[in-house]
Write an enzyme that holds these catalytic residues in place. Sequence first.
Site, PDB file in Angstrom:
ATOM      1  N   THR A 247       0.837  -1.192   0.000  1.00  0.00           N
ATOM      2  CA  THR A 247       0.000   0.000   0.000  1.00  0.00           C
ATOM      3  C   THR A 247       0.875   1.246   0.000  1.00  0.00           C
ATOM      4  O   THR A 247       2.087   1.179   0.202  1.00  0.00           O
ATOM      5  CB  THR A 247      -0.986   0.017   1.182  1.00  0.00           C
ATOM      6  OG1 THR A 247      -2.010   0.991   0.927  1.00  0.00           O
ATOM      7  CG2 THR A 247      -0.293   0.350   2.494  1.00  0.00           C
TER       8      THR A 247
ATOM      9  N   CYS B 184      -2.929  -3.293  -2.223  1.00  0.00           N
ATOM     10  CA  CYS B 184      -3.310  -4.434  -1.383  1.00  0.00           C
ATOM     11  C   CYS B 184      -3.389  -5.731  -2.182  1.00  0.00           C
ATOM     12  O   CYS B 184      -4.052  -6.685  -1.776  1.00  0.00           O
ATOM     13  CB  CYS B 184      -4.634  -4.162  -0.661  1.00  0.00           C
ATOM     14  SG  CYS B 184      -4.566  -2.688   0.389  1.00  0.00           S
TER      15      CYS B 184
END
Length: 221
Positions: free
Chosen positions: A86, A185
Amino acid sequence: MESFRYHDLGRIAYADALEYQTAAFEVLLDAKATGKKEDNQLFFCEHLPVLTIGKSGKDSNLLIPEETLRERGVSFYHINRGGDITYHGPGQITGYPVFDLEYWNLGLKQYIHMLEETIIRFLSLYDLKGERLEGATGVWLDPEVPGRARKICAIGVKSSRFVTMHGFALNINTDLSYFSLINPCGFTDKGVTSLAMELGVPQDFELAKSQLRSIFMEIFA
């Protein structure tokens, strides 16, 4: 009496914030081992541009060479939280609860659910319906609508003897172009968004932090 102490670290490099939360994590672990009493801690901050990848992450989800990242002024860290890759950066509230879950009689799954609930309640202040996505952590908008699912808050934590570190990243005024450098993610078929993107105008960042802190105090009373 508050159940945790709150710290606003402001805008800070990732490595420096990691030192703060790691120190708090080790103090809390040591206290549990020795029978001392130490406070739970909640850190809010705003990072300089950085990518982090969790212990289950795949390097293939970084879409450009690390050298190119450095040229663009983006740091990159492999860390020991759950989850994949992320982005953290300006305009994003990054939160690190260093909590002893036994204080609230929580397991890790319940804790993550409560983190998600905190974000969902925050979004409701802005008339946005935050939701969970089955099989994934974090908070999403339109998670079940094909082609519309977009994540507004990522969650990734570490727990040892029920003491937590790492936490969440909530996009307020985040520059979302940085997410094009990765499969956020690990997803290739879902988007990312921010409060500003959803509402069409930049939001009051300090107000958002204050609101979020208040909801933390309600949920983790």
